[in-house]
Design a protein around this motif. Structure first.
Motif, PDB file in Angstrom:
ATOM      1  N   HIS A  93       0.803  -1.228   0.000  1.00  0.00           N
ATOM      2  CA  HIS A  93       0.000   0.000   0.000  1.00  0.00           C
ATOM      3  C   HIS A  93       0.836   1.278   0.000  1.00  0.00           C
ATOM      4  O   HIS A  93       0.360   2.321  -0.453  1.00  0.00           O
ATOM      5  CB  HIS A  93      -0.931   0.004   1.213  1.00  0.00           C
ATOM      6  N   HIS A  94       2.070   1.224   0.563  1.00  0.00           N
ATOM      7  CA  HIS A  94       2.892   2.436   0.700  1.00  0.00           C
ATOM      8  C   HIS A  94       2.050   3.535   1.372  1.00  0.00           C
ATOM      9  O   HIS A  94       1.885   4.633   0.859  1.00  0.00           O
ATOM     10  CB  HIS A  94       3.419   2.888  -0.657  1.00  0.00           C
ATOM     11  N   LEU A  95       1.539   3.170   2.549  1.00  0.00           N
ATOM     12  CA  LEU A  95       0.566   3.996   3.256  1.00  0.00           C
ATOM     13  C   LEU A  95       1.135   5.364   3.641  1.00  0.00           C
ATOM     14  O   LEU A  95       2.281   5.485   4.070  1.00  0.00           O
ATOM     15  CB  LEU A  95       0.105   3.262   4.517  1.00  0.00           C
ATOM     16  N   ILE A  96       0.302   6.389   3.467  1.00  0.00           N
ATOM     17  CA  ILE A  96       0.588   7.754   3.905  1.00  0.00           C
ATOM     18  C   ILE A  96      -0.558   8.167   4.832  1.00  0.00           C
ATOM     19  O   ILE A  96      -1.728   8.034   4.464  1.00  0.00           O
ATOM     20  CB  ILE A  96       0.659   8.740   2.731  1.00  0.00           C
ATOM     21  N   GLY A  97      -0.242   8.643   6.022  1.00  0.00           N
ATOM     22  CA  GLY A  97      -1.274   9.079   6.956  1.00  0.00           C
ATOM     23  C   GLY A  97      -1.331  10.587   7.067  1.00  0.00           C
ATOM     24  O   GLY A  97      -0.311  11.233   7.293  1.00  0.00           O
ATOM     25  N   VAL A  98      -2.504  11.150   6.872  1.00  0.00           N
ATOM     26  CA  VAL A  98      -2.717  12.591   7.065  1.00  0.00           C
ATOM     27  C   VAL A  98      -3.442  12.753   8.396  1.00  0.00           C
ATOM     28  O   VAL A  98      -4.611  12.375   8.534  1.00  0.00           O
ATOM     29  CB  VAL A  98      -3.536  13.200   5.908  1.00  0.00           C
ATOM     30  N   ASP A  99      -2.732  13.275   9.388  1.00  0.00           N
ATOM     31  CA  ASP A  99      -3.233  13.386  10.760  1.00  0.00           C
ATOM     32  C   ASP A  99      -3.772  14.800  10.972  1.00  0.00           C
ATOM     33  O   ASP A  99      -3.001  15.768  11.008  1.00  0.00           O
ATOM     34  CB  ASP A  99      -2.089  13.080  11.732  1.00  0.00           C
ATOM     35  N   LEU A 100      -5.080  14.919  11.087  1.00  0.00           N
ATOM     36  CA  LEU A 100      -5.721  16.214  11.337  1.00  0.00           C
ATOM     37  C   LEU A 100      -5.859  16.371  12.847  1.00  0.00           C
ATOM     38  O   LEU A 100      -6.757  15.797  13.471  1.00  0.00           O
ATOM     39  CB  LEU A 100      -7.084  16.277  10.638  1.00  0.00           C
ATOM     40  N   ASP A 101      -4.957  17.145  13.419  1.00  0.00           N
ATOM     41  CA  ASP A 101      -4.845  17.283  14.865  1.00  0.00           C
ATOM     42  C   ASP A 101      -5.893  18.248  15.396  1.00  0.00           C
ATOM     43  O   ASP A 101      -6.284  19.203  14.723  1.00  0.00           O
ATOM     44  CB  ASP A 101      -3.436  17.779  15.203  1.00  0.00           C
ATOM     45  N   THR A 102      -6.330  18.007  16.621  1.00  0.00           N
ATOM     46  CA  THR A 102      -7.279  18.923  17.262  1.00  0.00           C
ATOM     47  C   THR A 102      -6.674  19.600  18.482  1.00  0.00           C
ATOM     48  O   THR A 102      -7.353  20.357  19.160  1.00  0.00           O
ATOM     49  CB  THR A 102      -8.543  18.162  17.705  1.00  0.00           C
ATOM     50  N   PRO A 124      -9.987  11.768  -2.154  1.00  0.00           N
ATOM     51  CA  PRO A 124     -10.992  10.767  -2.552  1.00  0.00           C
ATOM     52  C   PRO A 124     -11.540  10.024  -1.336  1.00  0.00           C
ATOM     53  O   PRO A 124     -10.953  10.076  -0.254  1.00  0.00           O
ATOM     54  CB  PRO A 124     -10.184   9.828  -3.459  1.00  0.00           C
ATOM     55  N   PRO A 125     -12.665   9.338  -1.506  1.00  0.00           N
ATOM     56  CA  PRO A 125     -13.191   8.513  -0.398  1.00  0.00           C
ATOM     57  C   PRO A 125     -12.137   7.499   0.039  1.00  0.00           C
ATOM     58  O   PRO A 125     -11.569   6.782  -0.785  1.00  0.00           O
ATOM     59  CB  PRO A 125     -14.410   7.816  -1.022  1.00  0.00           C
ATOM     60  N   THR A 126     -11.876   7.449   1.322  1.00  0.00           N
ATOM     61  CA  THR A 126     -10.816   6.573   1.827  1.00  0.00           C
ATOM     62  C   THR A 126     -11.085   6.219   3.282  1.00  0.00           C
ATOM     63  O   THR A 126     -12.052   6.712   3.889  1.00  0.00           O
ATOM     64  CB  THR A 126      -9.443   7.262   1.683  1.00  0.00           C
ATOM     65  N   VAL A 127     -10.232   5.392   3.847  1.00  0.00           N
ATOM     66  CA  VAL A 127     -10.359   5.028   5.260  1.00  0.00           C
ATOM     67  C   VAL A 127     -10.100   6.262   6.123  1.00  0.00           C
ATOM     68  O   VAL A 127      -9.123   6.989   5.906  1.00  0.00           O
ATOM     69  CB  VAL A 127      -9.363   3.910   5.623  1.00  0.00           C
ATOM     70  N   VAL A 128     -10.960   6.476   7.092  1.00  0.00           N
ATOM     71  CA  VAL A 128     -10.793   7.571   8.052  1.00  0.00           C
ATOM     72  C   VAL A 128     -10.881   6.974   9.455  1.00  0.00           C
ATOM     73  O   VAL A 128     -11.851   6.277   9.775  1.00  0.00           O
ATOM     74  CB  VAL A 128     -11.867   8.667   7.873  1.00  0.00           C
ATOM     75  N   VAL A 129      -9.869   7.234  10.267  1.00  0.00           N
ATOM     76  CA  VAL A 129      -9.847   6.728  11.636  1.00  0.00           C
ATOM     77  C   VAL A 129     -10.034   7.902  12.595  1.00  0.00           C
ATOM     78  O   VAL A 129      -9.347   8.932  12.469  1.00  0.00           O
ATOM     79  CB  VAL A 129      -8.530   5.985  11.942  1.00  0.00           C
ATOM     80  N   LEU A 130     -10.970   7.758  13.513  1.00  0.00           N
ATOM     81  CA  LEU A 130     -11.265   8.799  14.509  1.00  0.00           C
ATOM     82  C   LEU A 130     -10.444   8.550  15.769  1.00  0.00           C
ATOM     83  O   LEU A 130     -10.421   7.440  16.295  1.00  0.00           O
ATOM     84  CB  LEU A 130     -12.753   8.791  14.849  1.00  0.00           C
ATOM     85  N   THR A 131      -9.758   9.592  16.250  1.00  0.00           N
ATOM     86  CA  THR A 131      -8.945   9.467  17.449  1.00  0.00           C
ATOM     87  C   THR A 131      -9.782   9.808  18.681  1.00  0.00           C
ATOM     88  O   THR A 131     -10.798  10.512  18.580  1.00  0.00           O
ATOM     89  CB  THR A 131      -7.729  10.404  17.384  1.00  0.00           C
ATOM     90  N   PRO A 132      -9.379   9.340  19.861  1.00  0.00           N
ATOM     91  CA  PRO A 132     -10.140   9.652  21.075  1.00  0.00           C
ATOM     92  C   PRO A 132     -10.238  11.149  21.349  1.00  0.00           C
ATOM     93  O   PRO A 132     -11.183  11.600  21.996  1.00  0.00           O
ATOM     94  CB  PRO A 132      -9.360   8.933  22.177  1.00  0.00           C
ATOM     95  N   GLY A 133      -9.249  11.921  20.867  1.00  0.00           N
ATOM     96  CA  GLY A 133      -9.255  13.350  21.118  1.00  0.00           C
ATOM     97  C   GLY A 133     -10.039  14.160  20.108  1.00  0.00           C
ATOM     98  O   GLY A 133     -10.041  15.388  20.163  1.00  0.00           O
ATOM     99  N   GLY A 134     -10.700  13.486  19.172  1.00  0.00           N
ATOM    100  CA  GLY A 134     -11.496  14.204  18.182  1.00  0.00           C
ATOM    101  C   GLY A 134     -10.786  14.453  16.861  1.00  0.00           C
ATOM    102  O   GLY A 134     -11.355  15.089  15.966  1.00  0.00           O
ATOM    103  N   ARG A 136      -8.611  13.187  13.280  1.00  0.00           N
ATOM    104  CA  ARG A 136      -8.892  12.240  12.202  1.00  0.00           C
ATOM    105  C   ARG A 136      -7.592  11.844  11.515  1.00  0.00           C
ATOM    106  O   ARG A 136      -6.729  12.695  11.301  1.00  0.00           O
ATOM    107  CB  ARG A 136      -9.838  12.842  11.158  1.00  0.00           C
ATOM    108  N   HIS A 137      -7.494  10.568  11.153  1.00  0.00           N
ATOM    109  CA  HIS A 137      -6.387  10.079  10.339  1.00  0.00           C
ATOM    110  C   HIS A 137      -6.950   9.665   8.989  1.00  0.00           C
ATOM    111  O   HIS A 137      -7.813   8.779   8.918  1.00  0.00           O
ATOM    112  CB  HIS A 137      -5.715   8.872  10.986  1.00  0.00           C
TER     113      HIS A 137
END
Length: 289
Positions: A93-102, A124-134, A136-137
């Protein structure tokens, strides 16, 4: 060392094995979101440059694997693990994570939307992971020959990037602040390709000045070699890629090829790893490897 939470560890292992089935290499994490296994070289008088060649666990993302037997062994060695990390930058996958910090005062989702409007790209539509602090990855994939470095706030305030040598906390992981979960409607998706315009923003900045290659490296060239030699674990590929890009942009590529190869191998990269990274830098800057 934390007291083992058998239920949390069992759940983390189950999630990690599920991620591995999708081709994502994983490692166990503690409740602090750090790798659960400490370096086996931590007490050595002079720690070696080791990516796991010693055969022991405790090398961070270099332990990451998609092999179920190895993953079970990793978690068996870390019974206090409550989560798992997904290594970025690895095939397929050569994954890249975009971490939207709160945590910052900046509205990071708005900053990303502004970047997208300014540079004319769409996530594009993709996997989004929600962090406990609000936070998004966003999970994206990159091309095999692009080494995206880790960064914090370089793209925009409040936006961190997880690339080569980094990892993302996997959904289902339990931390001190809560559980990471997949955003509704995204769990079934595969990580989407990173838009080319965004990918260019994530790569190290390029310079356009060129000059003929000298017979021997000048002070700038020696500085690039020292930059590679100063790399710590998790930085080696990124530093080598950045230095090689600067070398080719400034006409120093041929003269610095061998010095950069030697420096990279001194930090612990194999000759093949070093040559592949330098070749990627050459192609990106429009040169022949």
């Amino acid at each position: 060392m934390a007291t083992p939470d058998r239920q949390a560890t069992t759940l983390a292992l189950a999630h990690a094995l599920s991620a591995a089935e999708r081709g994502l290499a994983v490692i166990p994490l503690s409740c602090t979101k750090l790798p659960a296994l400490r370096s086996p070289h931590r007490d050595d008088p002079i720690p070696p440059f080791c990516h796991g060649e010693c055969g022991r666990f405790g090398h961070g993302v270099h332990d990451a694997s998609t092999d179920p037997s190895r993953i079970r062994a990793l978690f068996a060695a870390a019974p206090w693990a409550t989560g798992y990390g997904i290594a970025c930058g690895l095939p397929p996958h050569h994954l890249i994570g975009v971490d939207l910090d709160t945590k910052s005062d900046t509205d990071s989702p708005a900053a990303l939307r502004e970047l997208a409007l300014r540079h004319l790209f769409t996530i594009p539509p993709t996997v989004v992971v929600l962090t406990p602090g609000g936070g998004r990855h966003l999970w994206l994939t990159g091309p095999p020959d692009a080494v995206v470095p880790n960064s914090a706030g370089r793209l925009a305030p409040g936006i961190d990037i997880r690339g080569a040598g980094g990892y993302l906390v996997g959904p289902g992981s339990r931390t001190r602040h809560g559980i990471y979960t997949t955003a509704p409607g995204t769990a079934h998706l595969a990580p989407a390709p990173c838009p080319p315009t965004l990918l260019r923003l994530l790569l190290p900045p390029l310079r356009t000045h060129h000059r003929p290659a000298p017979d021997t490296p000048d002070a700038h060239g020696r500085g690039l070699v020292r930059f590679v030699l100063a790399a710590h674990e998790g930085q080696r590929n990124t530093r080598l890629f950045w230095a090689a890009c600067r070398a080719y942009e400034n006409g120093l590529g041929p003269a610095l090829l061998n010095p950069l190869l030697e420096a990279a191998q001194t930090t612990g990269l194999t000759p093949q790893e070093a040559r592949t990274t330098i070749a990627s830098a050459a192609r990106l800057t429009g040169h022949h490897p």
